[in-house]
Design a protein around this motif. Structure first.
Motif, PDB file in Angstrom:
ATOM      1  N   ARG A 177      -2.209  -1.799  -3.980  1.00 35.63           N
ATOM      2  CA  ARG A 177      -2.080  -2.040  -5.419  1.00 35.63           C
ATOM      3  C   ARG A 177      -3.057  -3.086  -5.948  1.00 35.63           C
ATOM      4  NH1 ARG A 177       4.571  -2.404  -5.449  1.00 35.63           N
ATOM      5  NH2 ARG A 177       4.908  -0.560  -4.138  1.00 35.63           N
ATOM      6  N   GLY A 178      -3.606  -3.889  -5.069  1.00 32.88           N
ATOM      7  CA  GLY A 178      -4.524  -4.931  -5.505  1.00 32.88           C
ATOM      8  C   GLY A 178      -3.819  -6.083  -6.194  1.00 32.88           C
ATOM      9  N   SER A 199     -10.084  -8.960  -4.207  1.00 33.39           N
ATOM     10  CA  SER A 199      -9.193  -7.889  -4.614  1.00 33.39           C
ATOM     11  C   SER A 199      -9.650  -7.274  -5.926  1.00 33.39           C
ATOM     12  CB  SER A 199      -7.761  -8.420  -4.759  1.00 33.39           C
ATOM     13  OG  SER A 199      -6.871  -7.375  -5.074  1.00 33.39           O
ATOM     14  N   GLU A 200      -9.446  -5.975  -6.031  1.00 32.97           N
ATOM     15  CA  GLU A 200      -9.685  -5.247  -7.269  1.00 32.97           C
ATOM     16  C   GLU A 200      -8.374  -4.565  -7.629  1.00 32.97           C
ATOM     17  OE1 GLU A 200     -12.688  -1.871  -9.129  1.00 32.97           O
ATOM     18  OE2 GLU A 200     -13.140  -2.807  -7.194  1.00 32.97           O
ATOM     19  N   TYR A 201      -7.901  -4.873  -8.812  1.00 30.82           N
ATOM     20  CA  TYR A 201      -6.582  -4.394  -9.215  1.00 30.82           C
ATOM     21  C   TYR A 201      -6.494  -2.876  -9.151  1.00 30.82           C
ATOM     22  CZ  TYR A 201      -2.204  -4.215 -11.818  1.00 30.82           C
ATOM     23  OH  TYR A 201      -0.898  -3.994 -12.191  1.00 30.82           O
ATOM     24  N   MET A 202      -5.432  -2.411  -8.494  1.00 29.56           N
ATOM     25  CA  MET A 202      -5.127  -0.990  -8.289  1.00 29.56           C
ATOM     26  C   MET A 202      -6.141  -0.289  -7.384  1.00 29.56           C
ATOM     27  SD  MET A 202      -2.293  -0.910  -9.761  1.00 29.56           S
ATOM     28  CE  MET A 202      -1.928   0.803  -9.442  1.00 29.56           C
ATOM     29  N   GLN A 203      -7.011  -1.061  -6.727  1.00 31.40           N
ATOM     30  CA  GLN A 203      -7.985  -0.471  -5.806  1.00 31.40           C
ATOM     31  C   GLN A 203      -7.785  -0.940  -4.373  1.00 31.40           C
ATOM     32  OE1 GLN A 203     -10.301   1.893  -6.719  1.00 31.40           O
ATOM     33  NE2 GLN A 203      -9.231   1.815  -8.703  1.00 31.40           N
ATOM     34  N   GLY A 204      -7.236  -2.132  -4.185  1.00 34.83           N
ATOM     35  CA  GLY A 204      -7.026  -2.658  -2.843  1.00 34.83           C
ATOM     36  C   GLY A 204      -7.432  -4.107  -2.721  1.00 34.83           C
ATOM     37  N   THR A 221      -5.863  -0.217   0.907  1.00 28.53           N
ATOM     38  CA  THR A 221      -6.160   0.599  -0.279  1.00 28.53           C
ATOM     39  C   THR A 221      -4.966   0.564  -1.221  1.00 28.53           C
ATOM     40  OG1 THR A 221      -5.320   2.564   0.859  1.00 28.53           O
ATOM     41  CG2 THR A 221      -7.682   2.126   1.026  1.00 28.53           C
ATOM     42  N   THR A 245       0.854  -1.186   0.000  1.00 31.75           N
ATOM     43  CA  THR A 245       0.000   0.000   0.000  1.00 31.75           C
ATOM     44  C   THR A 245       0.893   1.239   0.000  1.00 31.75           C
ATOM     45  OG1 THR A 245      -1.721  -1.171   1.228  1.00 31.75           O
ATOM     46  CG2 THR A 245      -1.837   1.227   1.220  1.00 31.75           C
TER      47      THR A 245
END
Length: 922
Positions: A566-567, A616-621, A564, A536
């Motif tokens: 890199r996912g 996980s959501e990529y680039m969201q956390g 929050t 993070t």
């Protein structure tokens, strides 16, 4: 006669009996073969097996001609035609007219219908009949001399107009079929049985060895081929009473033949030429699916598509030959040399089989295939045996490597933890006794970094436990609020150092009193939270705590670590819990850590019968959700002010010792002086002054002279080691400590260590680096109760620390700055006393090194030794002498040899005089 001679005589006798047994079997087989070949009585044959030698053929246009027992035209008859013959005069009841057919046929004696085959009536399978078959028409004695008429509605791809027709009996039919086709039929059945056995063995080996058994695919391919040969035999419908079904099944088996062999070949070639192998598999699939559909949709029957089917099968065989030849050129066939021999033999025989079917008229056209399959099966089994031998050898090598790794980890554990023990131990004493705020901050940094280093070492050692399947779970009571509070300072500091926020949030009511493995749950949280912080860059990390009651006494504890950061890509989630892996290595290559954290977490969660999920959501956390079933000991809910409580209980707060045991007799044994010093210092506030020694032999002698309340024993010492030392103490007749409780202090933290020490007779073990609080706790636990006094009750009775005689003498020595010496020793007179003793003990050696350097006029060596002497004397408070050493150091650096020679005698004498006075006074 000796026992060995008798045994040899018995073995020779048994060998003779075995030899006679095999000779008897061979002779019996030769006799049976000879008399079978010369036996005039054919069991099962009747007296007659007469061919009808003359036929009249009449086609649909009325044209007729006469032919012999068999006639074949170069063109197929596509319309009805009839053939006529006259039955002999010696027809008997029970005789039959025996012939083969391939299309609709009716047999009449005069105008009496005796047998018929009608496709629409007799074949219920779509696509009709697809292969030739034998028919029997019953005859009676009254049929003698009558006309037999056979009406045939068309001919097959082989335009046989007049089939060979025999007058015989049912026994004659079976005898004829057995003689003509029995060999291939029964051999194919034997092959079917053996391949089935190999399949079962392969399945058993797959279950036993827990790995792919390539032999299984080859055996399945051979099983399909053997089934094809069985159903292809003219004996099949007579034995199994299934007309026409065998033809359809036979073609379908033929279409399935390549699959098992292609799977086998792809497996043993370890993925080489993957695309080409997939092409061959797709071609086989198209061959099987397309022609099966064409047949059952009655567009093109199997028999009409046979040439196309065989052509595609031939192309597949050519493709396999290409792959094998390519491997042969590349030297890869060494990996499967036995199978390669078998495959080449099988391919040659398979090509011969195709040629026989398409171009030759042979009743035993399956013999080449049988030979090829038998060769292949034998070599496949040999190859698998050879592979298993390799696996066994590799397994033994892996075991050796694993043992070597274990020894290395044991050594690493000991060698690294020993200095860490000294570093963290001394640092703990600084935190306890230091009054300087700046030094306190430095010490806290040392503690934090030391604990991080220790955590990385523990990751490697815990992974060793996982690999060995010896992950230890030690359950006990704990309070969840304390558990959360204990990890907060560590993770909060890491989060704040990156500018991130960290908070703990209660989702719902969670019971505070729980029973599980507190240490492992703490380890799960630290790994997950640290992992979240690492990945993070902005925002923060949140620990969500919740759960639900499973029943009255079991609670499913939910611990969710949300960030929050890199996912994680969806394709990377599956390999997330594998050891030594990291998602997007090119992007995250600078991230610290061993790559073991999540693998360890997964193993611990599994050991606690829990579950872990990732969202996980990529680039969201990301969110890591851990659910662990825990027993409830106190249903009082955890308070919501976790972060506030954590501030009141910082990690660096020094706890007080709650007991005092000045009369306790404790023996500490370790070959490392620094470790002994740490034990003495850690036990200082308990009032315990342990006896110490640096070897197992010395400890054994001391245990013969004094009865101790507790023995603290290091494991990894020069012979005898800790385990052997304890054994000798227990078994010695002179020992006064046969039943004294012993604790092992060890840097060996590998899996199985605890069990090893318990079996050796230790009551408990402590891992280095020593935890001062844990050491105090264990000592209190195992000391006799009457030796342990409450600190509150004893605080007034505790004697004041008196100035030692050595300290009084030091103050009398000219040039001795006692205050400075005490400050350099952390305000601890015991440490200063030990330092002085060390200076005295090594004084002769140090002066000798200075003299040798001076005699050789080696100013560099002399300067280094003077520098070390200067620092040592300054630390011990000998200010005047330290300044003289400094002058010698400067002179050596400047090359002023004359000054050194002029002052050296007096300097050395002063140094030795002080040390001698300390010895004498001591």
């Amino acid at each position: 006669m000796t026992g060995v001679e008798k045994k040899n005589e018995h073995n020779e006798l048994i060998l003779c009996i075995k030899t006679l047994f095999f000779i008897f079997i061979i002779v019996s087989m030769l006799i049976v073969a000879y008399y079978t070949a010369n036996d005039k009585l054919k069991v099962g044959w009747e007296d007659r097996f007469d061919y009808i030698e003359e036929w009249k053929v009449v086609d649909s246009e009325g044209n007729e001609f006469t032919t012999g027992r068999y006639f074949r035209d170069n063109r197929a008859y596509k319309e009805d035609f009839s053939i006529y013959a006259t039955l002999p005069d010696d027809i008997k009841d029970g005789d039959v007219l025996f012939f083969y057919a391939s299309r609709d046929t009716a047999v009449f004696v005069d105008d009496d219908l005796r047998a018929s085959f009608d496709t629409e009536r007799d074949v219920v399978i779509p696509g009709g009949v697809v292969k030739r078959f034998y028919m029997m028409a019953p005859l009676y004695a009254s049929d003698a001399g009558k006309e037999v008429r056979m009406v045939r509605f068309s001919t097959a791809r082989r335009p046989e107009i007049v089939p060979e027709t025999v007058i015989t009996t049912k026994y004659g039919v079976y005898s004829y079929l057995m003689e003509e086709f029995g060999l291939t039929f029964w051999l194919s059945n034997v092959l079917l049985i053996f391949s089935s056995v190999v399949i079962l063995v392969g399945i058993g080996m797959f279950i036993w060895y827990r790995q792919h058994i390539e032999m299984l695919w080859a055996a399945l391919g051979i099983f399909v081929c053997a089934s094809w040969l069985t159903t292809n035999s003219y004996l099949y419908p007579f034995i199994f009473k299934h007309y026409h079904i065998d033809g359809i099944v036979n073609y379908m088996l033929c279409l399935m033949m390549p699959f098992g062999f292609l799977f086998y070949l792809d497996s043993i070639r370890h993925g080489r030429d993957k695309r080409f192998m997939i092409f061959l598999m797709l071609l086989s699939s198209a061959n099987a699916i397309v022609f099966t559909l064409l047949h059952f949709l009655e567009i093109v029957s199997f028999s009409k598509a046979l040439v196309a089917i065989d052509t595609i099968l031939g192309l597949i065989i050519v493709g396999v030959i290409y792959v094998l030849v390519k491997d042969l050129k590349g030297g890869y066939t060494k990996e499967y040399k036995y199978m390669a021999i078998g495959f080449f033999g099988f391919i040659i025989c398979a090509l011969a089989e195709i040629v026989a079917i398409v171009f030759l008229e042979s009743k035993n056209d399956s013999i080449p295939m049988l030979i090829g399959l038998s060769i292949l099966l034998v070599f496949v089994v040999i190859q698998q045996v050879d592979d298993l031998k390799k696996i066994s050898r590799e397994k033994q090598e892996a075991i050796k490597l694993s043992d070597a790794k274990t020894k290395f980890l044991t050594s690493m554990s000991h060698e690294i933890r020993t200095p860490i023990n000294s570093i963290l131990g001394m640092n703990e004493m600084i935190l306890r006794e230091n009054k300087n705020e700046a030094i306190g901050e430095y010490a806290k940094t040392i503690k934090s970094s030391g604990n991080m280093l220790l955590m990385l070492i523990n990751d490697v050692l815990d992974f060793s436990k996982i690999e060995a399947g010896k992950m230890e779970i030690n359950e006990g009571e704990y309070r969840l609020s304390n558990l959360i509070n204990e990890i907060l300072p560590m993770v909060s500091e890491r989060a704040s150092s990156k500018g991130l926020t960290y908070k703990s949030v209660l989702v719902n009511e969670v019971p505070n009193g729980q029973y599980s493995d507190e240490f492992r749950i703490k380890q799960i949280l630290i790994n997950l939270i640290n992992n979240a912080i690492k990945y993070t860059d902005e925002g923060g990390v949140t620990l969500l705590i919740g759960g639900r009651y499973k029943d009255e006494y079991v609670f499913d504890l939910d611990l969710t670590v949300k960030d929050t950061g890199r996912g994680i890509r969806k394709e990377d989630i599956d390999g997330l819990f594998s050891a030594f892996t990291r998602a997007e290595t090119n992007k995250n290559g600078n991230i610290e850590g061993t790559g073991l954290g999540l693998a360890i977490v997964k193993s611990i969660v599994d050991s606690l019968n829990g579950q872990i999920r990732v969202m996980s959501e990529y680039m969201q956390g990301s969110e890591f959700i851990v659910t662990i079933p825990v027993k409830v000991t106190d249903k009082t809910p955890v308070g919501e002010d976790l972060d506030y409580i954590a501030e009141d209980n910082p990690e660096d707060q020094i706890s007080e010792c709650d007991y005092y045991a000045p009369d306790a007799k404790v023996l500490a044994v370790d070959d490392n002086k620094a470790n002994l010093k740490i034990v003495k210092l850690f036990l200082k506030r308990t009032g315990i002054k342990p006896d110490t020694c640096e070897s197992g032999a010395e400890a054994i002698d001391m245990c013969k002279k004094k009865k101790y309340d507790l023995i603290l024993l290091d494991h990894m010492m020069p012979a005898p080691d800790g385990i052997e030392t304890l054994k000798r103490i227990r078994n010695s007749k002179e020992s006064l400590n046969k039943h004294t409780v012993a604790l092992v202090l060890t840097a060996n933290a590998l899996s199985g260590s605890r069990g090893t020490y318990m079996e050796a007779g230790f009551a408990d073990y402590l891992t280095k680096p020593l935890d001062s609080h844990l050491l105090e706790e264990r000592v209190k636990k195992y000391l006799p109760d009457y030796k342990v006094l409450s600190r509150q009750a004893e605080s007034e009775k505790e004697p004041e620390v008196k100035e030692s005689a050595l300290i009084k003498r030091l103050k009398k020595i000219d040039g001795m700055d006692y205050t400075a010496a005490l400050r350099y020793s952390g305000d601890d007179e015991e440490i200063l006393e030990e330092l002085i003793n060390d200076i005295v003990e090594e004084s002769d050696e140090r002066i000798e090194r200075l003299k040798v350097s001076l005699e050789k006029e080696d100013l560099d060596a002399y300067g280094l030794e003077a520098h070390a002497t200067k620092g040592l004397l300054a630390t011990a408070g000998f200010v005047t002498l330290s300044k003289r050493a400094e002058k010698h150091e400067k002179a050596a650096k400047d090359g002023n040899l004359n000054y050194i020679k002029n002052d050296a005698g007096d300097f050395f004498a002063s140094y030795l005089d002080i040390c001698e006075r300390l010895k004498t006074d001591g």
